[in-house]
Scaffold this motif. Structure first.
Motif, mmCIF file in Angstrom:
data_model
loop_
_atom_site.group_PDB
_atom_site.id
_atom_site.type_symbol
_atom_site.label_atom_id
_atom_site.label_comp_id
_atom_site.label_asym_id
_atom_site.label_seq_id
_atom_site.Cartn_x
_atom_site.Cartn_y
_atom_site.Cartn_z
ATOM 1 N N SER A 486 0.666 -1.241 0.029
ATOM 2 C CA SER A 486 -0.006 0.052 -0.003
ATOM 3 C C SER A 486 0.987 1.223 -0.031
ATOM 4 C CB SER A 486 -0.741 0.010 1.311
ATOM 5 O OG SER A 486 -1.874 -1.126 0.988
ATOM 6 N N VAL A 487 1.996 1.418 0.661
ATOM 7 C CA VAL A 487 2.819 2.266 0.729
ATOM 8 C C VAL A 487 3.482 2.520 -0.393
ATOM 9 C CG1 VAL A 487 5.025 3.271 1.807
ATOM 10 C CG2 VAL A 487 3.296 2.408 3.281
ATOM 11 N N LYS A 488 3.860 1.517 -1.197
ATOM 12 C CA LYS A 488 4.509 1.606 -2.634
ATOM 13 C C LYS A 488 3.572 2.167 -3.594
ATOM 14 C CE LYS A 488 7.288 -0.904 -5.933
ATOM 15 N NZ LYS A 488 7.793 -2.287 -6.172
ATOM 16 N N GLY A 489 2.432 1.578 -3.345
ATOM 17 C CA GLY A 489 1.297 2.042 -4.336
ATOM 18 C C GLY A 489 0.967 3.722 -4.294
ATOM 19 N N HIS A 490 0.966 4.025 -3.095
ATOM 20 C CA HIS A 490 0.819 5.350 -2.974
ATOM 21 C C HIS A 490 2.014 6.460 -3.241
ATOM 22 C CE1 HIS A 490 -3.533 5.353 -1.894
ATOM 23 N NE2 HIS A 490 -3.199 4.251 -1.298
ATOM 24 N N GLY A 491 3.165 5.897 -3.541
ATOM 25 C CA GLY A 491 4.465 6.689 -3.708
ATOM 26 C C GLY A 491 4.826 7.295 -2.274
ATOM 27 N N VAL A 492 4.765 6.717 -1.130
ATOM 28 C CA VAL A 492 4.982 7.477 -0.180
ATOM 29 C C VAL A 492 6.432 7.553 -0.036
ATOM 30 C CG1 VAL A 492 4.906 7.376 2.599
ATOM 31 C CG2 VAL A 492 3.082 6.580 1.010
ATOM 32 N N LEU A 493 7.336 6.347 -0.132
ATOM 33 C CA LEU A 493 8.796 6.274 0.274
ATOM 34 C C LEU A 493 9.547 7.442 -0.761
ATOM 35 C CD1 LEU A 493 9.457 2.427 0.115
ATOM 36 C CD2 LEU A 493 9.290 4.182 1.985
ATOM 37 N N PRO A 494 9.150 7.474 -2.101
ATOM 38 C CA PRO A 494 10.002 8.896 -2.732
ATOM 39 C C PRO A 494 9.703 10.194 -1.902
ATOM 40 C CG PRO A 494 8.861 7.479 -4.380
ATOM 41 C CD PRO A 494 8.627 6.995 -2.885
ATOM 42 N N LEU A 495 8.536 10.366 -1.518
ATOM 43 C CA LEU A 495 8.234 11.678 -0.943
ATOM 44 C C LEU A 495 9.111 11.658 0.509
ATOM 45 C CD1 LEU A 495 4.409 11.904 -1.370
ATOM 46 C CD2 LEU A 495 6.065 13.091 -2.624
ATOM 47 N N VAL A 496 9.138 10.588 1.175
ATOM 48 C CA VAL A 496 9.999 10.687 2.406
ATOM 49 C C VAL A 496 11.377 10.998 2.301
ATOM 50 C CG1 VAL A 496 10.591 9.363 4.513
ATOM 51 C CG2 VAL A 496 8.105 9.226 3.807
ATOM 52 N N ILE A 497 11.864 10.281 1.291
ATOM 53 C CA ILE A 497 13.249 10.314 1.044
ATOM 54 C C ILE A 497 13.677 11.592 0.595
ATOM 55 C CG2 ILE A 497 15.093 9.695 -0.641
ATOM 56 C CD1 ILE A 497 13.813 7.008 -0.483
ATOM 57 N N THR A 498 12.619 12.170 -0.184
ATOM 58 C CA THR A 498 12.913 13.646 -0.727
ATOM 59 C C THR A 498 12.913 14.770 0.440
ATOM 60 O OG1 THR A 498 11.816 13.204 -2.903
ATOM 61 C CG2 THR A 498 11.921 15.662 -2.351
ATOM 62 N N ALA A 499 11.952 14.741 1.374
ATOM 63 C CA ALA A 499 11.690 15.458 2.647
ATOM 64 C C ALA A 499 13.103 15.490 3.600
ATOM 65 C CB ALA A 499 10.700 15.226 3.380
#
Length: 564
Positions: A486-499
């Motif tokens: 679910s996290v991968k599907g919503h693109g959360v990880l790229p956002l967290v890494i960018t922050a």
């Protein structure tokens, strides 16, 4: 001093009437008094000196001097002239155009001065009369006027209508002359009268400050002048009358002994000093020595006085130990000789420092410079010594240091030479300095830091929203779903890494901006400094929370993804 302080000095030494003898002292009296009363470090008075005025001018100036005053004003009026008694026994002060047979028209009556003093609204007034009014005189003394005159009686009567009152101090009483110097005769060099010389000496040296309070009151000055005049000439007795509430402060004392109110030793230490056991007394001496090193001066002074008593009263062995302890409070100026060398006339010479070494009590002292060209002021290290270069010549003087236990002297020398006039150099057209690269680097780095910090905040907020959606999807999938998917599907990880990356970059850029600003502080305008500091501060406040939250998010993600 906060009061408004004014002094009027009237000095008449030249008279048109042949019956009035020319005087030598008044001109020098006026000059010497002006020096001490007008010195902001001593009298701090606004001084007006009037020399050889006519009767009408004197009358006008005196009345104007007392007019339009307030209770905050302190006034000093000094007469140095002939005093004349009329046939009816009235006292007059001689003007340059006084005619003894026409005193009402051509002289200043004491009653006129008395009325002006009584009507003024000034807080307090002091009148000094360096005149004489009759009696016997000693050989070699030049005198002023003749005939018996009860001086202070002329100023008795009505009390002052406003302020705290007034006082009158005279150079001599009703049966004596005011002397112009034991050897002074017509044609000799001018010098102050005995009375005025004592006034100037007491104020200038600070010797009149007999209470060691740092100020000289009218009563203290009178006591000092009385003693000094009587020493110089037993035939002259100064007098005074006072119609005043309280005491009038005339001057600051420039030279006084340091005074510290001692704090007694603790009772246990006092008992130990009186013990019959010698070892107990030695231990008490050691304790007193330790207390003498205290930065609290009353504590240290109490210990010093107790050790002095031990030196006087105890056995040789213990007295010697106390004497060695008292060596700690001896003055230790460094250096003891200052040579400013050759300095051009009229130039500002940087002050030299005399360091006072030792414990705090040893550094507590009063400094007095022996020459008017020399000044010593307290500083953090000890004393700041300055020289006045207004006059050419070889200058030699001393700074006298008065400590709580002993004295010391710092010798000072300087040679003031003519100021060398150098021919003007040919002017060259001004050249523009080369442009400095990177001058705006600090503000640019601060701007980048702020932009990255704002980006990190926005990105983390987006990651938080996406995480919320991922949690909802995982809950709806039941046992068949996975949180990581679910996290991968919503693109959360790229956002967290960018922050995380933008927050770290913001902190790095802010640190570089502050370092650049600190290294080249003088090259930035105040506006650039303020803007850089403000932007880096905001960037730090934004980036630090984002950095912490992204780390916490990563930890939580690793835990939840394994369990859910």
């Amino acid at each position: 001093m906060s009061e408004s302080r004014h002094a009027l000095i009237i000095a008449n030494d030249s008279y048109a009437d042949q019956g009035l003898k020319q005087l030598n002292a008044p001109g020098h009296d006026a000059e010497a008094l002006h020096g001490v009363l007008g010195d902001p470090r001593i009298g701090d008075f606004e001084v007006d000196v009037r020399h050889n005025l006519g009767a009408q001018e004197m009358r006008t100036r005196i009345e104007d001097f007392f007019a339009d005053r307030s209770r905050d004003d302190q006034l000093v009026l000094h007469f140095s002239c002939h005093g004349i008694k009329s046939e009816s026994g009235e006292l007059y002060f001689a003007a340059s155009d006084t005619q003894p047979r026409l005193l009402d028209a051509t002289a200043i009556s004491a009653q006129f001065v008395h009325r002006c003093m009584s009507r003024t609204r000034a807080g307090c007034t002091a009148l000094f009369l360096d005149c004489c009014y009759g009696g016997a005189f000693s050989r070699g003394a030049s005198v002023r006027a003749a005939g018996e005159m009860h001086v202070l009686e002329a100023f008795e009567g009505d009390r002052p209508s406003g302020g705290r009152g007034w006082a009158v101090v005279t150079a001599s009483n009703s049966m004596e002359y005011a002397f112009e110097g034991g050897e002074l005769t017509e044609g000799s060099a001018a010098r102050p009268s005995v009375f005025t010389h004592a006034v100037v000496e007491g104020l200038e040296s600070g010797a009149a400050d007999r209470s060691a309070t740092g100020t000289v009151t009218l009563d203290e000055l009178y006591d000092y002048v009385y003693d000094r005049v009587r020493e110089q000439n037993p035939n002259q007795t100064p007098s005074k009358t006072v119609e005043m509430q309280g005491s009038m402060m005339l001057a600051h004392s420039r030279h006084r002994e340091p005074h510290i109110e001692p704090e007694p030793l603790p009772r246990a230490v006092q008992d130990a000093l009186r013990s019959r056991n010698g070892f107990t007394r030695l231990g008490a001496v050691a304790e007193a020595r330790a207390r003498m090193a205290s930065p609290v001066l009353p504590v240290a002074e109490g210990a010093r006085r107790a050790l002095e008593a031990v030196v006087r009263d105890d056995t040789q062995q213990i007295a010697d130990e106390a004497r060695r302890a008292l060596d700690d409070v001896r003055l230790q100026p460094d250096p003891v000789r200052l040579d400013f060398g050759r300095v051009p006339r009229g130039t500002a010479v940087p002050p030299r420092t005399v360091t006072l070494r030792g414990i705090p009590l040893a550094r507590h002292c009063a400094a007095h410079a022996t020459g008017k060209w020399l000044r010593a002021e307290p500083s953090a290290e000890g004393l700041a010594v300055e020289v006045d270069t207004s006059a050419e010549g070889r200058l030699t003087g001393d700074i006298l240091l008065k400590g709580v236990a002993d004295d010391a002297v710092v010798h000072v020398e300087a040679e003031v030479v003519p100021h060398a006039v150098t021919p003007p150099r040919p002017t060259r057209p001004p050249t523009q300095p080369p442009p400095e690269h990177g001058l705006l680097l600090a503000p640019a780095l601060a701007s980048a830091a702020l932009a990255l910090a704002v980006t990190s905040v926005i990105t983390f907020v987006a990651a938080a929203v996406a995480t919320a959606y991922a949690v909802q999807d995982r809950a709806a999938a039941g046992t068949t779903g996975e949180f990581a998917v679910s996290v991968k599907g919503h693109g959360v990880l790229p956002l967290v890494i960018t922050a995380l990356v933008t927050a770290a970059a913001a902190l790095l850029c802010g640190a570089l901006a502050r370092r650049r600003l600190s290294a080249r502080r003088t090259r930035y305008t105040p506006w650039a400094k303020t803007t850089t500091r403000s932007m880096t501060s905001v960037a730090r406040r934004c980036a630090v929370p984002v950095l912490v939250l992204t780390v916490l998010w990563s930890i939580a993600y690793n835990i939840v993804s394994k369990q859910w």
